[in-house]
Scaffold this active site. Structure first.
Site, short mmCIF file in Angstrom:
data_model
loop_
_atom_site.label_atom_id
_atom_site.label_comp_id
_atom_site.label_asym_id
_atom_site.label_seq_id
_atom_site.Cartn_x
_atom_site.Cartn_y
_atom_site.Cartn_z
N SER A 14 -0.05 5.22 7.53
CA SER A 14 0.06 6.50 6.79
C SER A 14 0.16 6.31 5.29
O SER A 14 -0.10 7.25 4.53
CB SER A 14 1.28 7.28 7.28
OG SER A 14 2.47 6.53 7.09
N ASP A 50 8.09 12.35 0.52
CA ASP A 50 8.75 12.79 1.75
C ASP A 50 9.67 11.68 2.24
O ASP A 50 10.02 10.77 1.49
CB ASP A 50 7.73 13.24 2.81
CG ASP A 50 6.86 12.10 3.33
OD1 ASP A 50 7.15 10.92 3.06
OD2 ASP A 50 5.85 12.39 4.04
N HIS A 102 7.21 8.30 2.33
CA HIS A 102 6.03 7.98 1.53
C HIS A 102 6.25 8.22 0.03
O HIS A 102 6.89 9.21 -0.35
CB HIS A 102 4.84 8.82 2.01
CG HIS A 102 4.57 8.64 3.47
ND1 HIS A 102 5.03 9.53 4.42
CD2 HIS A 102 3.91 7.66 4.14
CE1 HIS A 102 4.66 9.11 5.63
NE2 HIS A 102 3.99 7.98 5.48
#
Length: 406
Positions: free
Chosen positions: A77, A367, A370
């Protein structure tokens, strides 16, 4: 025995499985008896035109010019730019406020308020933004830019991220790259395609999920029962070497390999483990074991090959600089995420109902896991210009090196 159905070779959003051949033909008969015209339509749409079968592909176009370097991305991600949008998985960043600072101000599948690390690196080396491999727009001239094969939730191991179900694990990302190469060769010919791949820049980022979403996912996880942490790390390092070797065999000649970040210091870890803002000791130990062994493995692999194909980026140490002294880099905080909920905004992903900060540039983390766009840009600058955390050379040096191993 499981049998997967697909239509026209398209990878579906969800996977349709039928438990036996008997139930398959029973289902087929029932559907055909009710919707015969639908199957005639599918046959007509999916069948190749007469004279244009698999053995009658149009020849490569010699007029297609390769005018700049391509860029290929693999991983999780931290570098996914939208592949998971095309999959039935919970590991997606396809709703606001993700993308709030992206040029379109809309979510793109990047786990960021704006650009992610590949975007920031791409700007520095002057390549056009690359599309996700699963994006239907990745055709024709756009193939020449490269592609992003990353998928949120994956790890080095195939059993990492099982809770996300339908994600593109690393062996499958490399399979997709093989498919991309065939499509590229169809467009520009085999020799030009080989040169484009050999001259391209590659980025691979994975490993964090093998701890966060595997070893430490639950108490007494299967992997934590199977291995003590000091034994688990060499195991996943050895598996990572297999992926890197395969990438080299597929033609990669300039590869950036990033380590994990400071796993115990991200807002998600603080929310679950911290009492007074201290980093989670077990996850920090994992990062401290993994990253030096990754550097050592990559150096050994380069020696086996006979040249420096792979360059390691000690992103753990780069990020620790932000975390230990955020104000020195212009950040307000390195503990609280800009977007989220719960302690440190570290519970769950960012949603339209989450708390969200006004000044995204003041936060190291967008977040719970990340980096913000600004943090990604600073990491990219370190990769391009820095020396302390790059082994053996930084990206600016790497880009002027010839691809003399074919």
């Amino acid at each position: 025995m499981l049998h997967k159905l697909s239509i026209c070779g398209i990878r579906p959003l969800g996977l349709l499985y039928i438990n036996s051949f008997g139930s398959f033909f029973k289902s087929y008969y029932n559907i055909m008896s009710r919707f015969p015209l639908a199957f005639i339509f599918i046959f007509l749409v999916c069948s190749p035109p007469l004279g244009l079968g698999a053995d009658n592909k149009p020849p490569p176009n010699p007029n297609v010019k390769v005018s700049h370097r391509a860029f290929f991305v693999f991983g999780d991600s931290l570098v996914d730019n939208g592949n998971n949008n095309y999959l039935a998985t919970s590991a997606r960043a396809d709703s606001p406020p993700y993308g709030i600072d992206y040029p379109t101000h809309r979510p793109t599948g990047r786990f960021s308020n704006g650009l992610n690390l590949p975007d920031a690196i791409g700007e520095l080396i002057g390549v056009d933004p690359v599309l996700p491999f699963l994006d239907p727009a990745l055709t024709g001239q756009k193939l020449l830019n490269g592609a992003n094969f990353a998928s949120a939730g994956i790890g080095i191991l195939n059993d990492t991220g099982v809770q996300f179900v339908n994600i593109i694990r690393m062996p499958n990302q490399l399979d997709d790259f093989g498919t991309y190469k065939l499509r590229l060769a169809d467009l520009i010919g085999t020799e030009k395609a080989k040169k484009l791949v050999n001259d391209a820049l590659f980025l691979i980022t994975c490993g964090g999920n093998d701890f966060v979403n595997n070893y430490f996912l639950i108490p007494n996880s299967i992997r934590s029962i199977q291995y003590k942490l000091p034994d688990y790390v060499p195991f996943i390092i050895s598996e990572y070497e297999k992926h890197l070797t395969r990438l080299y065999n597929l033609g990669a000649r300039k590869v950036l390999v990033t380590g994990t970040g400071p796993l115990g210091c991200v807002p998600a870890s603080l929310a679950r483990h911290s009492k007074q803002g201290e980093c989670a000791a077990d996850l920090q130990q994992a990062a401290a074991l993994f990253n030096p062994q990754l550097v050592k493995m990559v150096s050994s692999l380069n020696k086996k090959i006979g040249t420096n194909i792979f360059t390691t980026v000690e992103t753990n140490l780069v990020n620790l600089n932000f975390i230990n002294n955020p104000k020195a880099f212009g950040f307000k905080t390195s503990q609280e995420a800009c977007c989220g909920q719960g302690p440190y905004n570290g519970i769950g992903l960012c949603t339209p109902f989450s708390n969200i900060c006004k000044d995204r540039n003041a936060y190291v983390f967008w977040d719970a896991y990340h980096p913000s766009e600004r943090a990604n840009r600073l990491i990219a600058q370190e990769i391009f210009h820095g020396k302390k955390y790059m082994n053996p050379v930084n990206l600016s040096t790497l880009m002027v090196m010839d691809s003399n191993i074919v």
